[in-house]
Design an enzyme around this catalytic site. Sequence first.
Site, short mmCIF file in Angstrom:
data_model
loop_
_atom_site.label_atom_id
_atom_site.label_comp_id
_atom_site.label_asym_id
_atom_site.label_seq_id
_atom_site.Cartn_x
_atom_site.Cartn_y
_atom_site.Cartn_z
N ASP A 1 16.29 -30.45 22.95
CA ASP A 1 16.93 -29.41 21.33
C ASP A 1 15.17 -29.99 20.78
OD1 ASP A 1 16.95 -32.41 20.95
OD2 ASP A 1 18.15 -32.03 18.88
N ASP A 50 14.11 -32.54 19.08
CA ASP A 50 13.53 -33.77 19.00
C ASP A 50 13.74 -34.69 19.94
OD1 ASP A 50 16.45 -34.05 18.04
OD2 ASP A 50 15.83 -35.86 16.79
N SER A 53 15.95 -31.76 14.29
CA SER A 53 17.15 -32.21 14.77
C SER A 53 17.01 -30.26 15.70
CB SER A 53 18.48 -33.26 15.37
OG SER A 53 18.93 -32.60 16.80
#
Length: 443
Positions: A240, A242, A101
Amino acid sequence: MARKYFGTDGVRGTIGQAPMTPDFVLKLGWAAGKVLAGDGHPLVLIGKDPRISGYMLESALQAGLAAAGVNVRLLGPMPTPAIAYLTRAFRAAAGIVISASHNPYHDNGVKFFSADGMKLPDDVEEEIEAYLDKPLVTVASNDLGKAVRINDAAGRYIEFCKRAFPTELSLKGLRVVVDCANGATYHVAPDVFRELGAEVITIANEPNGFNINDHCGATDTAILRETVLKYRADLGLALDGDGDRLIMVDHLGEIVDGDEALAVMAQERGRDYLQAGVVGTQMSNLGLEKAINRLGIPFYRAKVGDRYVMELMLKYQCVLGGESSGHVIVRDHISTGDGIVAGLQVLRAMLYSGKSLHDLKKIMRKYPQKLVNVPIKQRINLDESTPIQDAVKQAETELGERGRVLLRASGTEPLIRVMVEGEDGAETKRLAEAIADVVRNAA
Protein backbone atom coordinates in the site's frame (compact mmCIF):
# COMPACT_ATOMS: atom_id res chain seq x y z
CA MET A 1 -9.83 10.37 28.56
CA ALA A 2 -11.33 10.19 25.06
CA ARG A 3 -8.86 11.03 22.30
CA LYS A 4 -9.90 14.04 20.25
CA TYR A 5 -7.51 13.79 17.31
CA PHE A 6 -5.79 10.40 17.35
CA GLY A 7 -7.52 7.51 15.64
CA THR A 8 -6.49 3.90 15.16
CA ASP A 9 -3.24 4.92 13.47
CA GLY A 10 -2.23 8.48 14.33
CA VAL A 11 -3.94 11.67 13.17
CA ARG A 12 -5.48 11.56 9.70
CA GLY A 13 -7.84 13.55 7.51
CA THR A 14 -8.42 15.51 4.33
CA ILE A 15 -5.78 18.12 3.56
CA GLY A 16 -6.98 21.65 4.25
CA GLN A 17 -9.65 20.49 6.67
CA ALA A 18 -9.10 20.19 10.40
CA PRO A 19 -6.97 18.61 11.68
CA MET A 20 -4.85 18.30 8.52
CA THR A 21 -3.89 21.97 8.27
CA PRO A 22 -0.37 23.44 8.44
CA ASP A 23 -1.01 25.33 11.67
CA PHE A 24 -2.36 22.26 13.45
CA VAL A 25 0.48 20.03 12.26
CA LEU A 26 3.03 22.61 13.41
CA LYS A 27 1.40 22.56 16.86
CA LEU A 28 1.31 18.75 16.73
CA GLY A 29 5.05 18.67 16.05
CA TRP A 30 5.68 20.94 19.01
CA ALA A 31 3.40 18.90 21.30
CA ALA A 32 5.02 15.62 20.25
CA GLY A 33 8.44 17.13 20.82
CA LYS A 34 7.50 18.13 24.36
CA VAL A 35 6.16 14.66 25.19
CA LEU A 36 8.47 12.29 23.32
CA ALA A 37 11.80 14.03 23.25
CA GLY A 38 12.73 14.66 26.85
CA ASP A 39 15.57 17.00 27.81
CA GLY A 40 18.55 18.30 25.89
CA HIS A 41 18.58 18.22 22.08
CA PRO A 42 16.94 14.86 21.34
CA LEU A 43 16.70 13.46 17.83
CA VAL A 44 13.47 12.74 15.92
CA LEU A 45 13.25 11.21 12.42
CA ILE A 46 10.65 12.27 9.84
CA GLY A 47 9.74 10.16 6.82
CA LYS A 48 6.84 10.45 4.41
CA ASP A 49 5.09 8.87 1.47
CA PRO A 50 5.15 10.65 -1.92
CA ARG A 51 1.74 12.36 -1.84
CA ILE A 52 1.85 16.06 -2.75
CA SER A 53 0.86 17.37 0.69
CA GLY A 54 3.87 15.70 2.28
CA TYR A 55 6.10 18.67 1.47
CA MET A 56 3.84 21.07 3.34
CA LEU A 57 3.33 18.83 6.36
CA GLU A 58 7.02 17.95 6.57
CA SER A 59 7.90 21.65 6.83
CA ALA A 60 5.21 22.26 9.45
CA LEU A 61 6.29 19.30 11.58
CA GLN A 62 9.93 20.28 11.28
CA ALA A 63 9.12 23.82 12.49
CA GLY A 64 7.09 22.57 15.44
CA LEU A 65 9.78 20.15 16.55
CA ALA A 66 12.48 22.79 16.21
CA ALA A 67 10.39 25.14 18.35
CA ALA A 68 10.39 22.45 21.06
CA GLY A 69 14.19 22.17 20.87
CA VAL A 70 14.26 18.90 18.93
CA ASN A 71 16.84 18.04 16.28
CA VAL A 72 15.35 16.48 13.14
CA ARG A 73 16.63 14.05 10.53
CA LEU A 74 14.63 14.19 7.29
CA LEU A 75 14.49 10.83 5.51
CA GLY A 76 12.33 11.80 2.53
CA PRO A 77 9.94 9.26 0.97
CA MET A 78 10.31 6.07 3.00
CA PRO A 79 7.97 3.23 4.01
CA THR A 80 6.41 3.37 7.45
CA PRO A 81 8.25 0.22 8.67
CA ALA A 82 11.53 1.78 7.52
CA ILE A 83 10.92 4.65 9.95
CA ALA A 84 10.30 2.14 12.76
CA TYR A 85 13.60 0.40 11.96
CA LEU A 86 15.66 3.56 11.45
CA THR A 87 14.33 5.14 14.65
CA ARG A 88 16.03 2.32 16.54
CA ALA A 89 19.11 2.33 14.30
CA PHE A 90 19.69 6.05 14.84
CA ARG A 91 18.96 5.74 18.58
CA ALA A 92 16.38 8.49 18.05
CA ALA A 93 13.85 9.58 20.65
CA ALA A 94 10.99 9.08 18.19
CA GLY A 95 10.09 8.57 14.56
CA ILE A 96 7.30 10.32 12.66
CA VAL A 97 5.64 9.19 9.43
CA ILE A 98 3.65 11.57 7.23
CA SER A 99 1.23 9.28 5.43
CA ALA A 100 -2.42 8.36 5.02
CA SER A 101 -1.44 4.78 4.20
CA HIS A 102 -4.02 3.29 1.78
CA ASN A 103 -6.11 6.47 1.47
CA PRO A 104 -6.20 8.60 -1.74
CA TYR A 105 -3.78 11.49 -2.29
CA HIS A 106 -6.06 14.23 -0.94
CA ASP A 107 -5.84 12.70 2.55
CA ASN A 108 -2.77 12.65 4.72
CA GLY A 109 -1.82 11.89 8.29
CA VAL A 110 0.85 11.85 10.96
CA LYS A 111 1.77 8.78 12.99
CA PHE A 112 4.44 8.22 15.57
CA PHE A 113 6.93 5.61 16.70
CA SER A 114 8.59 5.61 20.10
CA ALA A 115 12.34 5.08 20.57
CA ASP A 116 11.87 1.29 20.43
CA GLY A 117 10.14 1.45 17.04
CA MET A 118 6.68 0.74 18.47
CA LYS A 119 3.40 2.55 17.84
CA LEU A 120 2.49 4.86 20.70
CA PRO A 121 0.15 3.57 23.41
CA ASP A 122 -3.10 5.41 24.07
CA ASP A 123 -1.86 7.19 27.20
CA VAL A 124 1.07 8.82 25.34
CA GLU A 125 -1.25 9.98 22.55
CA GLU A 126 -3.51 11.47 25.22
CA GLU A 127 -0.53 13.31 26.71
CA ILE A 128 0.29 14.78 23.29
CA GLU A 129 -3.33 15.87 22.93
CA ALA A 130 -3.14 17.59 26.32
CA TYR A 131 -0.21 19.70 25.05
CA LEU A 132 -2.23 20.65 21.98
CA ASP A 133 -4.55 22.58 24.30
CA LYS A 134 -1.63 24.56 25.77
CA PRO A 135 -0.03 27.69 24.29
CA LEU A 136 2.91 26.96 21.99
CA VAL A 137 5.99 28.30 23.72
CA THR A 138 9.19 28.34 21.66
CA VAL A 139 12.43 27.51 23.40
CA ALA A 140 15.18 30.11 23.57
CA SER A 141 17.02 30.78 20.31
CA ASN A 142 20.16 28.97 21.45
CA ASP A 143 18.05 25.88 22.21
CA LEU A 144 16.18 25.62 18.89
CA GLY A 145 16.43 22.34 17.01
CA LYS A 146 18.22 21.82 13.71
CA ALA A 147 17.29 19.71 10.67
CA VAL A 148 19.59 17.56 8.52
CA ARG A 149 18.59 15.47 5.50
CA ILE A 150 19.72 11.81 5.43
CA ASN A 151 20.57 10.63 1.91
CA ASP A 152 21.28 6.92 2.43
CA ALA A 153 18.08 5.92 4.25
CA ALA A 154 16.79 3.80 1.35
CA GLY A 155 19.99 1.75 1.15
CA ARG A 156 19.96 1.11 4.89
CA TYR A 157 16.40 -0.18 4.75
CA ILE A 158 17.02 -2.38 1.71
CA GLU A 159 19.82 -4.15 3.55
CA PHE A 160 17.63 -4.53 6.63
CA CYS A 161 14.89 -6.21 4.58
CA LYS A 162 17.35 -8.59 2.95
CA ARG A 163 18.56 -9.69 6.40
CA ALA A 164 14.99 -10.86 7.10
CA PHE A 165 15.44 -13.60 4.47
CA PRO A 166 17.45 -16.78 5.23
CA THR A 167 20.99 -16.52 3.89
CA GLU A 168 20.90 -20.10 2.57
CA LEU A 169 17.96 -19.29 0.29
CA SER A 170 17.82 -17.45 -3.03
CA LEU A 171 14.93 -16.16 -5.12
CA LYS A 172 16.76 -17.11 -8.29
CA GLY A 173 14.40 -18.75 -10.77
CA LEU A 174 11.30 -17.00 -9.42
CA ARG A 175 9.42 -14.36 -11.38
CA VAL A 176 7.75 -11.85 -9.07
CA VAL A 177 5.48 -8.89 -9.81
CA VAL A 178 5.79 -6.03 -7.31
CA ASP A 179 3.06 -3.36 -7.13
CA CYS A 180 4.41 -0.34 -5.24
CA ALA A 181 1.06 1.53 -5.18
CA ASN A 182 2.90 4.62 -6.48
CA GLY A 183 3.84 5.01 -2.84
CA ALA A 184 6.75 5.02 -0.45
CA THR A 185 8.22 1.67 -1.51
CA TYR A 186 8.78 2.65 -5.15
CA HIS A 187 12.56 3.01 -4.71
CA VAL A 188 13.18 0.14 -2.28
CA ALA A 189 10.82 -2.84 -2.80
CA PRO A 190 11.92 -3.82 -6.32
CA ASP A 191 15.57 -3.71 -5.31
CA VAL A 192 15.02 -5.98 -2.29
CA PHE A 193 13.54 -8.80 -4.34
CA ARG A 194 15.89 -8.24 -7.28
CA GLU A 195 19.02 -8.30 -5.09
CA LEU A 196 17.83 -11.57 -3.53
CA GLY A 197 17.82 -13.13 -7.01
CA ALA A 198 14.26 -12.81 -8.31
CA GLU A 199 13.25 -11.67 -11.75
CA VAL A 200 11.19 -8.61 -10.83
CA ILE A 201 8.42 -7.00 -12.88
CA THR A 202 7.50 -3.70 -11.27
CA ILE A 203 4.23 -1.80 -11.64
CA ALA A 204 2.87 1.42 -10.06
CA ASN A 205 6.37 2.65 -9.18
CA GLU A 206 6.22 6.15 -10.67
CA PRO A 207 4.68 8.38 -8.00
CA ASN A 208 3.77 11.93 -9.01
CA GLY A 209 2.17 13.11 -5.77
CA PHE A 210 -1.36 12.38 -6.96
CA ASN A 211 -1.46 8.74 -8.09
CA ILE A 212 -0.74 7.02 -4.79
CA ASN A 213 -3.14 4.07 -4.26
CA ASP A 214 -4.95 5.06 -7.47
CA HIS A 215 -6.26 1.78 -8.95
CA CYS A 216 -3.18 0.00 -7.69
CA GLY A 217 -1.59 -1.42 -4.55
CA ALA A 218 -3.06 -3.50 -1.77
CA THR A 219 -6.52 -1.93 -2.07
CA ASP A 220 -6.93 -2.59 -5.81
CA THR A 221 -5.19 -5.67 -7.18
CA ALA A 222 -6.82 -5.82 -10.62
CA ILE A 223 -3.72 -4.67 -12.53
CA LEU A 224 -1.47 -6.87 -10.40
CA ARG A 225 -3.58 -9.93 -11.20
CA GLU A 226 -3.51 -9.12 -14.92
CA THR A 227 0.26 -8.67 -14.84
CA VAL A 228 0.87 -11.92 -12.96
CA LEU A 229 -1.16 -13.86 -15.51
CA LYS A 230 0.32 -12.01 -18.50
CA TYR A 231 3.92 -12.73 -17.52
CA ARG A 232 3.18 -16.11 -15.96
CA ALA A 233 4.76 -14.96 -12.73
CA ASP A 234 5.09 -17.19 -9.68
CA LEU A 235 3.28 -14.62 -7.57
CA GLY A 236 2.52 -10.92 -7.17
CA LEU A 237 2.94 -8.66 -4.17
CA ALA A 238 0.81 -5.54 -3.69
CA LEU A 239 2.00 -3.01 -1.13
CA ASP A 240 0.00 0.00 0.00
CA GLY A 241 0.97 3.66 -0.07
CA ASP A 242 3.24 3.54 2.97
CA GLY A 243 4.41 -0.06 2.64
CA ASP A 244 3.03 -1.55 5.85
CA ARG A 245 0.37 -3.69 4.12
CA LEU A 246 0.73 -6.68 1.82
CA ILE A 247 -1.85 -8.43 -0.34
CA MET A 248 -0.56 -11.19 -2.60
CA VAL A 249 -1.70 -12.87 -5.82
CA ASP A 250 -0.80 -16.50 -6.59
CA HIS A 251 0.24 -17.78 -10.02
CA LEU A 252 -3.41 -18.41 -10.94
CA GLY A 253 -4.36 -14.80 -10.18
CA GLU A 254 -6.17 -15.62 -6.92
CA ILE A 255 -5.95 -13.15 -4.05
CA VAL A 256 -4.05 -14.13 -0.89
CA ASP A 257 -4.89 -11.76 1.97
CA GLY A 258 -3.26 -11.12 5.32
CA ASP A 259 -5.09 -13.97 7.06
CA GLU A 260 -3.93 -16.49 4.46
CA ALA A 261 -0.37 -15.14 4.57
CA LEU A 262 -0.34 -15.63 8.35
CA ALA A 263 -1.60 -19.20 7.95
CA VAL A 264 1.15 -19.96 5.41
CA MET A 265 3.84 -18.51 7.68
CA ALA A 266 2.51 -20.35 10.71
CA GLN A 267 2.51 -23.69 8.92
CA GLU A 268 6.13 -23.22 7.80
CA ARG A 269 7.43 -22.07 11.18
CA GLY A 270 5.56 -24.74 13.09
CA ARG A 271 4.20 -25.35 16.55
CA ASP A 272 7.54 -25.42 18.37
CA TYR A 273 8.54 -21.95 17.13
CA LEU A 274 5.05 -20.49 17.59
CA GLN A 275 4.02 -22.22 20.79
CA ALA A 276 3.19 -18.84 22.38
CA GLY A 277 0.49 -18.31 19.75
CA VAL A 278 -0.52 -16.20 16.77
CA VAL A 279 -2.47 -12.94 17.06
CA GLY A 280 -5.25 -11.81 14.71
CA THR A 281 -8.02 -9.26 15.18
CA GLN A 282 -11.76 -9.16 15.61
CA MET A 283 -11.95 -9.02 11.79
CA SER A 284 -9.73 -12.06 11.16
CA ASN A 285 -11.52 -14.81 9.29
CA LEU A 286 -12.77 -17.71 11.37
CA GLY A 287 -10.91 -19.99 8.95
CA LEU A 288 -7.60 -18.54 10.13
CA GLU A 289 -8.40 -19.30 13.75
CA LYS A 290 -9.32 -22.89 12.90
CA ALA A 291 -6.19 -23.36 10.74
CA ILE A 292 -3.91 -22.07 13.49
CA ASN A 293 -5.63 -24.25 16.09
CA ARG A 294 -5.23 -27.33 13.86
CA LEU A 295 -1.48 -26.72 13.97
CA GLY A 296 -1.69 -26.93 17.76
CA ILE A 297 -1.02 -23.21 18.14
CA PRO A 298 -3.11 -20.82 20.28
CA PHE A 299 -4.91 -17.99 18.47
CA TYR A 300 -5.76 -14.63 20.04
CA ARG A 301 -7.93 -11.76 18.76
CA ALA A 302 -6.96 -8.12 19.31
CA LYS A 303 -8.86 -4.94 18.59
CA VAL A 304 -8.52 -3.78 14.99
CA GLY A 305 -5.29 -1.87 14.40
CA ASP A 306 -1.76 -3.18 14.13
CA ARG A 307 -0.65 -1.46 17.33
CA TYR A 308 -3.30 -3.43 19.24
CA VAL A 309 -2.07 -6.59 17.53
CA MET A 310 1.43 -5.77 18.73
CA GLU A 311 0.23 -5.12 22.28
CA LEU A 312 -1.29 -8.61 22.42
CA MET A 313 1.79 -10.12 20.78
CA LEU A 314 3.95 -8.62 23.51
CA LYS A 315 1.54 -9.76 26.22
CA TYR A 316 1.73 -13.39 25.08
CA GLN A 317 5.25 -13.18 23.56
CA CYS A 318 3.99 -14.14 20.10
CA VAL A 319 6.18 -13.88 17.01
CA LEU A 320 3.46 -13.63 14.34
CA GLY A 321 0.39 -11.44 14.20
CA GLY A 322 -1.60 -9.41 11.75
CA GLU A 323 -4.80 -8.37 10.05
CA SER A 324 -6.69 -9.64 7.02
CA SER A 325 -6.15 -6.22 5.42
CA GLY A 326 -2.47 -7.12 5.05
CA HIS A 327 -0.81 -5.64 8.13
CA VAL A 328 1.43 -8.54 9.13
CA ILE A 329 3.94 -8.25 11.97
CA VAL A 330 6.92 -10.61 12.02
CA ARG A 331 8.24 -9.68 15.45
CA ASP A 332 11.55 -11.52 15.24
CA HIS A 333 12.46 -9.08 12.46
CA ILE A 334 10.53 -5.83 12.98
CA SER A 335 8.21 -4.16 15.46
CA THR A 336 5.43 -3.11 13.09
CA GLY A 337 3.60 -4.22 9.96
CA ASP A 338 6.00 -4.49 7.01
CA GLY A 339 4.77 -5.55 3.58
CA ILE A 340 8.22 -6.34 2.19
CA VAL A 341 9.33 -8.40 5.19
CA ALA A 342 6.00 -10.25 5.23
CA GLY A 343 6.34 -11.06 1.55
CA LEU A 344 9.80 -12.47 2.14
CA GLN A 345 8.44 -14.78 4.85
CA VAL A 346 5.84 -16.20 2.44
CA LEU A 347 8.55 -16.70 -0.20
CA ARG A 348 10.64 -18.45 2.43
CA ALA A 349 7.75 -20.85 3.06
CA MET A 350 7.45 -21.53 -0.66
CA LEU A 351 11.14 -22.31 -1.04
CA TYR A 352 11.42 -24.51 2.06
CA SER A 353 8.32 -26.50 1.09
CA GLY A 354 8.86 -26.59 -2.67
CA LYS A 355 5.15 -25.71 -3.09
CA SER A 356 3.40 -22.88 -4.88
CA LEU A 357 1.60 -20.16 -2.97
CA HIS A 358 -1.64 -21.51 -4.42
CA ASP A 359 -1.05 -24.88 -2.76
CA LEU A 360 0.24 -23.45 0.52
CA LYS A 361 -2.79 -21.24 1.08
CA LYS A 362 -5.05 -24.31 1.10
CA ILE A 363 -4.17 -24.81 4.77
CA MET A 364 -6.90 -22.24 5.46
CA ARG A 365 -10.52 -22.52 4.39
CA LYS A 366 -11.97 -19.02 4.27
CA TYR A 367 -15.44 -18.61 5.71
CA PRO A 368 -17.75 -16.31 3.71
CA GLN A 369 -17.46 -12.84 5.18
CA LYS A 370 -19.48 -9.80 4.17
CA LEU A 371 -18.19 -6.35 5.12
CA VAL A 372 -20.32 -3.25 4.54
CA ASN A 373 -18.84 0.21 5.15
CA VAL A 374 -21.57 2.67 6.09
CA PRO A 375 -20.60 6.38 5.79
CA ILE A 376 -21.63 8.55 8.75
CA LYS A 377 -21.73 12.31 9.25
CA GLN A 378 -21.30 12.19 13.01
CA ARG A 379 -20.26 9.69 15.65
CA ILE A 380 -22.75 6.98 16.59
CA ASN A 381 -22.69 5.24 19.96
CA LEU A 382 -23.32 1.71 18.73
CA ASP A 383 -23.89 0.32 22.20
CA GLU A 384 -26.64 2.83 23.01
CA SER A 385 -28.58 2.56 19.75
CA THR A 386 -31.52 0.24 20.42
CA PRO A 387 -32.40 -0.31 16.72
CA ILE A 388 -28.82 -1.25 15.88
CA GLN A 389 -28.46 -3.58 18.86
CA ASP A 390 -31.79 -5.25 18.04
CA ALA A 391 -30.64 -5.84 14.44
CA VAL A 392 -27.39 -7.36 15.66
CA LYS A 393 -29.16 -9.66 18.13
CA GLN A 394 -31.55 -10.84 15.43
CA ALA A 395 -28.65 -11.69 13.10
CA GLU A 396 -26.77 -13.49 15.87
CA THR A 397 -29.87 -15.53 16.66
CA GLU A 398 -30.18 -16.61 13.02
CA LEU A 399 -26.50 -17.53 12.77
CA GLY A 400 -26.27 -19.38 16.07
CA GLU A 401 -22.93 -21.18 16.32
CA ARG A 402 -22.41 -21.00 12.55
CA GLY A 403 -21.04 -17.47 12.44
CA ARG A 404 -20.55 -14.13 14.11
CA VAL A 405 -21.40 -10.41 13.80
CA LEU A 406 -19.08 -7.46 14.40
CA LEU A 407 -19.79 -3.72 14.27
CA ARG A 408 -17.12 -1.10 14.82
CA ALA A 409 -16.37 2.50 14.02
CA SER A 410 -13.40 3.00 11.71
CA GLY A 411 -10.44 4.65 13.39
CA THR A 412 -9.27 6.35 10.19
CA GLU A 413 -12.42 7.19 8.20
CA PRO A 414 -16.00 8.38 8.99
CA LEU A 415 -17.45 4.91 8.62
CA ILE A 416 -19.23 2.21 10.59
CA ARG A 417 -17.96 -1.20 9.51
CA VAL A 418 -20.59 -3.96 9.56
CA MET A 419 -19.16 -7.47 9.28
CA VAL A 420 -21.06 -10.76 9.23
CA GLU A 421 -19.28 -14.09 8.88
CA GLY A 422 -20.74 -17.56 8.54
CA GLU A 423 -20.86 -20.83 6.67
CA ASP A 424 -23.32 -19.65 4.01
CA GLY A 425 -22.34 -16.73 1.77
CA ALA A 426 -25.87 -15.72 0.80
CA GLU A 427 -26.96 -15.67 4.43
CA THR A 428 -24.01 -13.56 5.57
CA LYS A 429 -24.64 -11.04 2.77
CA ARG A 430 -28.34 -10.77 3.59
CA LEU A 431 -27.73 -10.25 7.30
CA ALA A 432 -24.93 -7.74 6.78
CA GLU A 433 -27.04 -5.64 4.42
CA ALA A 434 -29.98 -5.75 6.85
CA ILE A 435 -27.81 -4.43 9.71
CA ALA A 436 -26.21 -1.83 7.43
CA ASP A 437 -29.64 -0.49 6.49
CA VAL A 438 -30.43 0.03 10.17
CA VAL A 439 -27.10 1.81 10.70
CA ARG A 440 -27.78 4.09 7.70
CA ASN A 441 -31.12 5.09 9.18
CA ALA A 442 -29.47 5.80 12.54
CA ALA A 443 -26.78 7.91 10.87
